[in-house]
Design a protein around this motif. Structure first.
Motif, short mmCIF file in Angstrom:
data_model
loop_
_atom_site.label_atom_id
_atom_site.label_comp_id
_atom_site.label_asym_id
_atom_site.label_seq_id
_atom_site.Cartn_x
_atom_site.Cartn_y
_atom_site.Cartn_z
N SER A 64 -4.69 -5.27 -1.64
CA SER A 64 -4.58 -4.94 -0.22
C SER A 64 -4.31 -3.46 0.04
O SER A 64 -4.26 -3.03 1.19
CB SER A 64 -3.47 -5.78 0.44
N ALA A 65 -4.14 -2.69 -1.02
CA ALA A 65 -3.83 -1.27 -0.86
C ALA A 65 -5.07 -0.52 -0.40
O ALA A 65 -6.20 -0.87 -0.71
CB ALA A 65 -3.32 -0.70 -2.18
N SER A 66 -4.85 0.54 0.37
CA SER A 66 -5.95 1.41 0.81
C SER A 66 -5.51 2.85 0.69
O SER A 66 -4.31 3.16 0.70
CB SER A 66 -6.35 1.09 2.25
N VAL A 67 -6.47 3.74 0.55
CA VAL A 67 -6.17 5.17 0.43
C VAL A 67 -7.03 5.94 1.42
O VAL A 67 -8.16 5.55 1.71
CB VAL A 67 -6.42 5.68 -1.01
N PRO A 68 -6.50 7.04 1.97
CA PRO A 68 -7.24 7.81 2.97
C PRO A 68 -8.37 8.62 2.32
O PRO A 68 -8.12 9.47 1.46
CB PRO A 68 -6.17 8.72 3.57
N LEU A 69 -9.59 8.38 2.74
CA LEU A 69 -10.75 9.06 2.16
C LEU A 69 -10.67 10.57 2.38
O LEU A 69 -11.06 11.35 1.51
CB LEU A 69 -12.03 8.50 2.77
N GLY A 70 -10.12 10.98 3.53
CA GLY A 70 -10.00 12.41 3.79
C GLY A 70 -9.14 13.12 2.77
O GLY A 70 -9.48 14.22 2.32
N GLU A 71 -8.02 12.50 2.40
CA GLU A 71 -7.14 13.10 1.41
C GLU A 71 -7.78 13.10 0.03
O GLU A 71 -7.60 14.03 -0.76
CB GLU A 71 -5.80 12.34 1.36
N ILE A 72 -8.53 12.04 -0.27
CA ILE A 72 -9.22 11.98 -1.56
C ILE A 72 -10.23 13.12 -1.67
O ILE A 72 -10.33 13.80 -2.69
CB ILE A 72 -9.92 10.61 -1.73
N LYS A 73 -10.96 13.34 -0.57
CA LYS A 73 -11.95 14.42 -0.56
C LYS A 73 -11.27 15.79 -0.65
O LYS A 73 -11.69 16.67 -1.41
CB LYS A 73 -12.79 14.33 0.72
N LYS A 74 -10.21 15.97 0.14
CA LYS A 74 -9.51 17.24 0.17
C LYS A 74 -8.96 17.62 -1.21
O LYS A 74 -9.01 18.77 -1.63
CB LYS A 74 -8.38 17.19 1.18
N ARG A 75 -8.44 16.60 -1.90
CA ARG A 75 -7.80 16.85 -3.20
C ARG A 75 -8.78 16.66 -4.37
O ARG A 75 -8.40 16.86 -5.52
CB ARG A 75 -6.60 15.90 -3.38
N TYR A 76 -10.00 16.22 -4.08
CA TYR A 76 -11.02 16.00 -5.10
C TYR A 76 -10.50 15.01 -6.16
O TYR A 76 -10.51 15.27 -7.37
CB TYR A 76 -11.42 17.33 -5.75
N LEU A 77 -10.05 13.86 -5.67
CA LEU A 77 -9.45 12.85 -6.53
C LEU A 77 -10.49 11.84 -7.01
O LEU A 77 -11.48 11.57 -6.34
CB LEU A 77 -8.34 12.10 -5.78
N THR A 78 -10.23 11.28 -8.18
CA THR A 78 -11.00 10.15 -8.70
C THR A 78 -10.10 8.93 -8.67
O THR A 78 -9.00 8.96 -9.25
CB THR A 78 -11.48 10.41 -10.14
N GLY B 281 0.77 -1.23 0.00
CA GLY B 281 0.00 0.00 0.00
C GLY B 281 0.81 1.28 0.00
O GLY B 281 0.23 2.38 0.00
N LYS B 282 2.13 1.19 -0.03
CA LYS B 282 2.94 2.40 0.03
C LYS B 282 2.81 3.25 -1.22
O LYS B 282 2.83 4.48 -1.17
CB LYS B 282 4.41 2.02 0.27
N ILE B 283 2.69 2.58 -2.38
CA ILE B 283 2.57 3.33 -3.62
C ILE B 283 1.24 4.08 -3.65
O ILE B 283 1.16 5.22 -4.13
CB ILE B 283 2.72 2.40 -4.84
N ALA B 284 0.18 3.47 -3.13
CA ALA B 284 -1.11 4.15 -3.09
C ALA B 284 -1.02 5.43 -2.27
O ALA B 284 -1.53 6.49 -2.67
CB ALA B 284 -2.17 3.22 -2.51
N GLU B 285 -0.36 5.37 -1.14
CA GLU B 285 -0.17 6.55 -0.30
C GLU B 285 0.64 7.61 -1.04
O GLU B 285 0.32 8.81 -1.01
CB GLU B 285 0.52 6.17 1.00
N GLN B 286 1.70 7.17 -1.70
CA GLN B 286 2.56 8.09 -2.42
C GLN B 286 1.81 8.72 -3.61
O GLN B 286 1.98 9.91 -3.90
CB GLN B 286 3.81 7.37 -2.91
N ALA B 287 1.00 7.92 -4.27
CA ALA B 287 0.23 8.42 -5.40
C ALA B 287 -0.69 9.56 -4.99
O ALA B 287 -0.78 10.59 -5.68
CB ALA B 287 -0.58 7.28 -6.02
N VAL B 288 -1.35 9.40 -3.86
CA VAL B 288 -2.22 10.46 -3.36
C VAL B 288 -1.41 11.71 -3.03
O VAL B 288 -1.78 12.83 -3.38
CB VAL B 288 -3.00 9.98 -2.12
N ALA B 289 -0.27 11.52 -2.38
CA ALA B 289 0.55 12.65 -1.95
C ALA B 289 1.12 13.44 -3.13
O ALA B 289 1.37 14.65 -3.01
CB ALA B 289 1.69 12.16 -1.07
N LEU B 290 1.32 12.77 -4.27
CA LEU B 290 1.94 13.42 -5.43
C LEU B 290 0.91 13.91 -6.45
O LEU B 290 1.28 14.38 -7.52
CB LEU B 290 2.92 12.46 -6.11
N SER B 291 -0.37 13.81 -6.11
CA SER B 291 -1.42 14.18 -7.04
C SER B 291 -1.81 15.65 -6.92
O SER B 291 -1.85 16.21 -5.82
CB SER B 291 -2.66 13.32 -6.80
#
Length: 368
Positions: free
Chosen positions: A290-304, A268-278
């Motif tokens: 097994s990867a997971s991403v933080p919903l708060g960051e997705i909302k904050k960044r308005y990610l798809t 799941g490290k790449i998923a975290e990094q992907a969000v941080a670099l978006s």
């Protein structure tokens, strides 16, 4: 014409042997393919070492010449004996909502995530060879053309090994462009410089991406270098360079518009990094069950956020058109070719074992 096909059959975990199969009886609605080349897919090493998946004729990136075809099949497909084709691995129902859109990967009869027994589900390259008419994979001199096969006609002069890239490059088109939104002016980050990642980089650049960054490890140096001739603008060895610094420098601190992970991301490290670099509003195609991403960051960044899942008919046809154009030196991806008797070595080479420098490996069943 011959009446027997030799095939490399997986008989146990990482064990195969040559067996002979009689040609199946054919009717009006099916046919027989003389296999010219079959690509070893990125998922094949996993299939090869998986338990309870033998006997199996592997090979799902298949290209060949129509040897025999029934009258109804010829009319339905617009083919005749002697035509050259590339195949999807899917054997879908052809009548559901998804099939009618050309998105066979989501058909309930073809989708691995919906079937109870993947090994006994009809699908080229992964199903039980005991199921008649047996010739369900491309590591064979001939393959059965089922009535529900998904077929693309290819140019008479297209190199067979190049044409086997239709499926992996089709994945690249699907994941980076059709699902990921890579296009004019976009900045794109691809994790993993294997055949899928390189295909994503090429597809993104072909679609008009402004900057394509591909990330790999020190052991991927040859592939990273190759990526620079196949659409990537920046190739990063993450063990030697700070990926975040490279991305922010290339994007003026904004982050990237599209991220595609082709690695599987087991922790799941790449998923975290992907969000941080978006960048805000970015599209992410993230791999790994097994990867997971933080919903708060997705909302904050308005990610798809989506997950890479195979390819549509449109994506594979676009890939074939790109290959036929000659615009990109895609033949450089075709690193090694093996005869039928060396299927074992071909699959291990794709896994990085035994032979160095393998990218897209092919098996040519009629090669001596």
């Amino acid at each position: 014409m011959e009446s027997v096909s030799r095939a490399a059959v997986k008989i146990d975990i990482e064990r195969s042997e040559i067996r002979e199969f009689l040609f199946p009886p054919l009717g009006d609605n099916d046919g027989l393919l003389k296999v010219e080349a079959s690509g070893v897919g990125g998922s094949d090493p996993e299939m090869y070492r998986r338990e309870n998946t033998a006997p199996c004729i592997m090979g799902h990136e298949n290209v060949g010449t129509v040897a025999r075809i029934g009258d109804a099949a010829a009319q339905r497909w617009g083919l005749r004996a002697g035509d050259r084709i590339a195949l999807h691995e899917y054997l879908p129902c052809w009548h559901c909502h998804w099939c009618r859109q050309g998105d066979f990967r989501l058909c309930m009869e073809a989708d691995f995530f919906n079937v109870k027994d993947r090994f006994n589900t009809l699908r080229y390259g992964t199903c039980n060879a005991d199921i008649p008419p047996h010739l369900w994979g491309g590591f064979s001199e001939y393959m059965y053309l089922a009535p529900n096969a998904v077929i693309h006609k290819i140019p008479a002069d297209m190199d067979a090994r190049l044409a086997t890239l239709a499926v992996p490059l089709g994945n690249g088109v699907q994941w980076a462009v059709l699902d990921g939104g890579a296009g004019l002016g976009k900045t794109v980050l691809v994790f993993g410089p294997g055949q899928q990642g390189l295909s994503c980089a090429l597809a993104a650049k072909q679609a008009g991406a402004l900057t394509v960054i591909i990330a790999g490890m020190t052991r991927d140096r040859t592939r990273l270098d190759l990526s620079l001739s196949l659409g990537a603008d920046i190739a990063v060895d993450v063990q030697q360079e700070d990926l975040a610094a490279v991305v922010m420098r290339a994007t003026g601190g904004m982050g990237v518009d599209v991220v595609v992970d082709t690695t599987g991301d087991p922790d799941g490290k790449i998923a975290e990094q992907a969000v941080a670099l978006s960048a805000k509003g970015a599209w992410l195609s993230l791999n790994g069950l097994s990867a997971s991403v933080p919903l708060g960051e997705i909302k904050k960044r308005y990610l798809t956020v989506r997950a890479p899942r195979g390819h549509s008919y449109r994506a594979v046809q676009m890939a074939l058109d790109i290959l036929a154009s000659g615009k990109w030196p895609a033949e450089k991806l075709c690193s090694h070719d093996f005869p039928l008797e060396q299927v074992h070595e071909a699959i291990l080479a794709t896994a990085g074992r035994g032979i160095e420098g393998a990218i897209h490996v092919t098996v040519s069943p009629h090669k001596s």
